[in-house]
Scaffold this motif. Structure first.
Motif, mmCIF file in Angstrom:
data_model
loop_
_atom_site.group_PDB
_atom_site.id
_atom_site.type_symbol
_atom_site.label_atom_id
_atom_site.label_comp_id
_atom_site.label_asym_id
_atom_site.label_seq_id
_atom_site.Cartn_x
_atom_site.Cartn_y
_atom_site.Cartn_z
ATOM 1 N N ALA A 184 0.804 -1.224 0.000
ATOM 2 C CA ALA A 184 0.000 0.000 0.000
ATOM 3 C C ALA A 184 0.834 1.271 0.000
ATOM 4 C CB ALA A 184 -0.924 0.001 1.221
ATOM 5 N N GLU A 185 2.129 1.186 0.355
ATOM 6 C CA GLU A 185 2.901 2.419 0.529
ATOM 7 C C GLU A 185 3.136 3.184 -0.769
ATOM 8 O OE1 GLU A 185 6.633 1.411 2.243
ATOM 9 O OE2 GLU A 185 7.416 0.421 0.442
ATOM 10 N N ARG A 186 2.906 2.553 -1.918
ATOM 11 C CA ARG A 186 3.042 3.250 -3.195
ATOM 12 C C ARG A 186 1.781 3.097 -4.050
ATOM 13 N NH1 ARG A 186 8.106 5.124 -4.406
ATOM 14 N NH2 ARG A 186 7.505 5.311 -6.603
ATOM 15 N N ALA A 187 0.659 2.708 -3.458
ATOM 16 C CA ALA A 187 -0.573 2.465 -4.207
ATOM 17 C C ALA A 187 -1.545 3.636 -4.054
ATOM 18 C CB ALA A 187 -1.231 1.174 -3.720
ATOM 19 N N TYR A 188 -2.130 4.065 -5.171
ATOM 20 C CA TYR A 188 -3.065 5.181 -5.201
ATOM 21 C C TYR A 188 -4.278 4.801 -6.060
ATOM 22 C CZ TYR A 188 0.987 7.866 -3.574
ATOM 23 O OH TYR A 188 2.074 8.323 -2.858
ATOM 24 N N ASP A 189 -5.354 5.585 -5.911
ATOM 25 C CA ASP A 189 -6.480 5.474 -6.829
ATOM 26 C C ASP A 189 -6.202 6.315 -8.069
ATOM 27 O OD1 ASP A 189 -7.778 3.977 -4.922
ATOM 28 O OD2 ASP A 189 -9.144 5.582 -4.298
ATOM 29 N N LEU A 190 -6.588 5.792 -9.225
ATOM 30 C CA LEU A 190 -6.490 6.572 -10.456
ATOM 31 C C LEU A 190 -7.569 7.651 -10.508
ATOM 32 C CD1 LEU A 190 -5.046 6.846 -13.216
ATOM 33 C CD2 LEU A 190 -6.723 5.235 -14.139
ATOM 34 N N GLU A 191 -8.688 7.399 -9.891
ATOM 35 C CA GLU A 191 -9.806 8.334 -9.903
ATOM 36 C C GLU A 191 -9.363 9.737 -9.462
ATOM 37 O OE1 GLU A 191 -14.386 8.538 -8.180
ATOM 38 O OE2 GLU A 191 -12.831 7.524 -7.009
ATOM 39 N N GLY A 192 -9.786 10.729 -10.244
ATOM 40 C CA GLY A 192 -9.470 12.116 -9.912
ATOM 41 C C GLY A 192 -8.142 12.608 -10.450
ATOM 42 N N MET A 193 -7.291 11.710 -10.916
ATOM 43 C CA MET A 193 -6.005 12.145 -11.464
ATOM 44 C C MET A 193 -6.188 12.779 -12.842
ATOM 45 S SD MET A 193 -3.126 9.300 -10.489
ATOM 46 C CE MET A 193 -2.640 8.999 -8.788
ATOM 47 N N HIS A 194 -5.205 13.573 -13.226
ATOM 48 C CA HIS A 194 -5.155 14.170 -14.557
ATOM 49 C C HIS A 194 -4.292 13.267 -15.435
ATOM 50 C CE1 HIS A 194 -6.903 18.222 -13.655
ATOM 51 N NE2 HIS A 194 -6.620 17.821 -12.425
ATOM 52 N N VAL A 195 -4.887 12.738 -16.499
ATOM 53 C CA VAL A 195 -4.192 11.807 -17.392
ATOM 54 C C VAL A 195 -4.103 12.434 -18.777
ATOM 55 C CG1 VAL A 195 -4.153 9.496 -18.379
ATOM 56 C CG2 VAL A 195 -5.097 9.850 -16.083
ATOM 57 N N GLY A 196 -2.904 12.487 -19.328
ATOM 58 C CA GLY A 196 -2.689 13.097 -20.633
ATOM 59 C C GLY A 196 -2.200 12.102 -21.656
ATOM 60 N N VAL A 197 -2.696 12.235 -22.870
ATOM 61 C CA VAL A 197 -2.283 11.404 -23.997
ATOM 62 C C VAL A 197 -1.564 12.285 -25.014
ATOM 63 C CG1 VAL A 197 -3.189 10.242 -26.053
ATOM 64 C CG2 VAL A 197 -3.941 9.523 -23.788
ATOM 65 N N VAL A 198 -0.385 11.858 -25.404
ATOM 66 C CA VAL A 198 0.381 12.568 -26.421
ATOM 67 C C VAL A 198 0.128 11.872 -27.757
ATOM 68 C CG1 VAL A 198 2.661 13.328 -27.167
ATOM 69 C CG2 VAL A 198 2.119 13.222 -24.725
ATOM 70 N N ALA A 199 -0.669 12.506 -28.604
ATOM 71 C CA ALA A 199 -1.117 12.025 -29.916
ATOM 72 C C ALA A 199 -2.365 11.165 -29.758
ATOM 73 C CB ALA A 199 -0.036 11.263 -30.661
ATOM 74 N N ALA A 200 -3.481 11.707 -30.206
ATOM 75 C CA ALA A 200 -4.771 11.020 -30.078
ATOM 76 C C ALA A 200 -5.201 10.443 -31.417
ATOM 77 C CB ALA A 200 -5.827 11.976 -29.531
ATOM 78 N N GLN A 209 -10.768 6.994 -24.574
ATOM 79 C CA GLN A 209 -12.122 6.448 -24.461
ATOM 80 C C GLN A 209 -12.221 5.420 -23.349
ATOM 81 O OE1 GLN A 209 -12.296 5.207 -28.565
ATOM 82 N NE2 GLN A 209 -13.701 6.876 -29.134
ATOM 83 N N ARG A 210 -11.179 4.617 -23.184
ATOM 84 C CA ARG A 210 -11.210 3.571 -22.155
ATOM 85 C C ARG A 210 -10.968 4.120 -20.750
ATOM 86 N NH1 ARG A 210 -10.947 1.709 -26.789
ATOM 87 N NH2 ARG A 210 -11.459 -0.450 -27.337
ATOM 88 N N LEU A 211 -10.326 5.272 -20.658
ATOM 89 C CA LEU A 211 -10.052 5.859 -19.346
ATOM 90 C C LEU A 211 -11.206 6.721 -18.817
ATOM 91 C CD1 LEU A 211 -6.315 6.916 -19.726
ATOM 92 C CD2 LEU A 211 -7.222 5.112 -18.261
ATOM 93 N N LYS A 212 -12.061 7.198 -19.694
ATOM 94 C CA LYS A 212 -13.138 8.085 -19.255
ATOM 95 C C LYS A 212 -13.962 7.503 -18.102
ATOM 96 C CE LYS A 212 -17.318 10.467 -20.826
ATOM 97 N NZ LYS A 212 -17.080 11.621 -19.934
ATOM 98 N N PRO A 213 -14.347 6.211 -18.115
ATOM 99 C CA PRO A 213 -15.162 5.682 -17.017
ATOM 100 C C PRO A 213 -14.453 5.655 -15.659
ATOM 101 C CG PRO A 213 -15.353 4.287 -18.957
ATOM 102 C CD PRO A 213 -14.215 5.218 -19.200
ATOM 103 N N PHE A 214 -13.145 5.877 -15.630
ATOM 104 C CA PHE A 214 -12.413 5.837 -14.363
ATOM 105 C C PHE A 214 -12.538 7.141 -13.567
ATOM 106 C CE2 PHE A 214 -10.502 2.277 -16.535
ATOM 107 C CZ PHE A 214 -10.227 1.379 -15.518
ATOM 108 N N GLY A 215 -13.251 8.103 -14.117
ATOM 109 C CA GLY A 215 -13.428 9.356 -13.377
ATOM 110 C C GLY A 215 -12.178 10.198 -13.322
ATOM 111 N N VAL A 216 -11.372 10.139 -14.372
ATOM 112 C CA VAL A 216 -10.154 10.947 -14.435
ATOM 113 C C VAL A 216 -10.408 12.199 -15.261
ATOM 114 C CG1 VAL A 216 -8.618 8.969 -14.178
ATOM 115 C CG2 VAL A 216 -9.346 9.654 -16.461
ATOM 116 N N LYS A 217 -9.508 13.152 -15.160
ATOM 117 C CA LYS A 217 -9.563 14.371 -15.969
ATOM 118 C C LYS A 217 -8.611 14.175 -17.146
ATOM 119 C CE LYS A 217 -10.625 17.123 -11.875
ATOM 120 N NZ LYS A 217 -10.705 15.944 -10.968
ATOM 121 N N LEU A 218 -9.163 14.190 -18.347
ATOM 122 C CA LEU A 218 -8.419 13.785 -19.528
ATOM 123 C C LEU A 218 -7.868 14.975 -20.305
ATOM 124 C CD1 LEU A 218 -10.806 10.961 -20.791
ATOM 125 C CD2 LEU A 218 -8.548 10.662 -19.733
ATOM 126 N N HIS A 219 -6.624 14.836 -20.748
ATOM 127 C CA HIS A 219 -5.925 15.868 -21.514
ATOM 128 C C HIS A 219 -5.306 15.213 -22.747
ATOM 129 C CE1 HIS A 219 -5.661 18.658 -17.895
ATOM 130 N NE2 HIS A 219 -5.948 17.491 -17.335
#
Length: 394
Positions: A184-200, A209-219
């Motif tokens: 657990a000392e390095r484990a986090y929830d992905l939810e709420g994080m800002h995730v960026g894709v370089v080249a869509a 598209q697959r990350l949207k249901p995880f409740g992340v902020k997409l860039h």
């Protein structure tokens, strides 16, 4: 009669499987954009078999030998006087894979006067010198879209593996432990994080598209902005520069092509500007990243994790620093060669060969170089910059 030289990765250590974990594959007819799956006249393999290794032969031997052609399948490709080099001199067709690339350099092309078709069983022809191929009027083709979704799934898996600290947690079980605090000392929830894709492109968009249901902020960032309706549907924030995106995100997934302008674009300066404890996933090309800078960022804590399946060179030497750097979830280049993907790229390879030997046009979406110039998908997705410098397509 033509000689077809096929370069494939070695068989499993224990030989080809005698049975498989699942009975068959889901039946698909179209890719997400509507493009139809490969449609050869027939296939001589069972979908779900291991086709991408030497003994699998992409399921081509019966078809080619029945038509009077010679099929030579090798794995040895990199050392001096390799089997690939010896067989290349009188080959008309070369088939290779991105996962075990047989580099068709200008020097090798010059030694292959009969070579007329360079075919990638998969996506990505950056192991072919496209300028030299154009000058020699060699047709270059690849099985576009055959494993794009496979790679996208792999990238999402590696994002989760890093953020949730999955691999170290699994290792405690393998070692007989139940070390919850260590896990657990390095484990986090992905939810709420800002995730960026370089080249869509196909792969990057599928990741978003697959990350949207995880409740992340997409860039995302890329040369051509996506339609406004799609941005709104996925809740995307567009960035005009890599620097802007990397500063705003906790997780960055790379899906852009490799060319002189993107070589080592993730460097010391970019890494310093990222949020401390960020993650990078790279299923595109290894040399998008400065190898030594990635190691230093992990060791110093600026990066919390790095994962991917692309290396330089491929395969990497046993002492490659990415094998032993901390907080990584690296794999061999396997993202696009699942048994599902192999069925598609083997069928696509046969479709291209059927067209080639019958003198019929190869699908426009499969073409990279034809008639001495970029063609089809190649004209839209690749740029020839200089000898041995090409723009890979994702």
């Amino acid at each position: 009669m033509s000689k077809i030289l096929c370069v494939l990765y070695p068989d499993p250590v224990g030989g080809l499987p005698t049975s498989y974990a699942r009975d068959g594959l889901p039946q698909l007819t179209h890719y997400p954009d509507g493009q139809t799956l490969p449609s050869p006249e027939a296939i001589d393999f069972t979908p779900g078999e291991l086709l991408g290794s030497v003994s699998g032969e992409l399921g081509l031997r019966k078809f080619l030998e029945a038509a009077g052609h010679e099929l030579v399948v090798v794995s040895d490709k990199d050392r001096a006087n390799s089997a690939f080099d010896r067989e290349l001199v009188d080959a008309e067709v070369v088939i290779s894979q991105p996962f075990w690339p047989a580099y068709l350099t200008a020097e090798r092309i010059a030694k292959a006067p009969k070579l007329k078709l360079a075919l990638t069983a998969g996506i990505g022809s950056d192991h072919v010198d496209l300028e030299a191929a154009s000058q020699a009027e060699i047709t270059v083709a690849e099985v576009t879209y055959c494993n794009s979704i496979s790679v996208a799934e792999h990238a999402v898996m590696q994002i989760l593996a890093l953020v949730r600290n999955y691999l170290p947690s699994h290792e405690w079980i393998v070692k007989g432990g139940w070390n919850i605090a260590d896990c657990a000392e390095r484990a986090y929830d992905l939810e709420g994080m800002h995730v960026g894709v370089v080249a869509a492109g196909r792969i990057g968009l599928a990741v978003l598209q697959r990350l949207k249901p995880f409740g992340v902020k997409l860039h995302y960032t890329q040369r051509h902005r996506l339609p406004a309706a799609l941005e709104q549907e996925l809740g995307l924030t567009f960035h005009t520069t890599l620097e802007s995106l990397t500063k705003a995100c906790d997780v960055v997934s790379l899906h852009c092509p490799l060319h002189p302008g993107t070589m080592h674009m993730v460097n010391e300066q970019i890494l310093r500007g990222m949020r401390r404890g960020s993650y990078i996933v790279n299923t595109a090309r290894a040399e998008l990243c400065d190898q030594a800078a990635i190691v230093r960022a992990l060791e110093g804590g600026q990066l919390a994790g790095y994962a991917g399946d692309v290396w330089f060179p491929q395969p990497p030497p046993a002492n490659h620093p990415w094998r032993t750097m901390p907080h990584q979830a690296m794999t061999p280049h396997v993202s696009g060669t699942t048994l599902s993907a192999q069925a598609r790229y083997a069928a696509g390879t046969r479709e291209i060969l059927e067209c080639w030997f019958a003198g019929r046009p190869i699908r426009d979406e499969y073409l990279i170089v034809a008639g001495g110039k970029l063609a089809g998908t190649g004209a839209r997705s690749y740029t020839v910059n200089a000898p041995s410098k090409v723009l890979a397509h994702t």
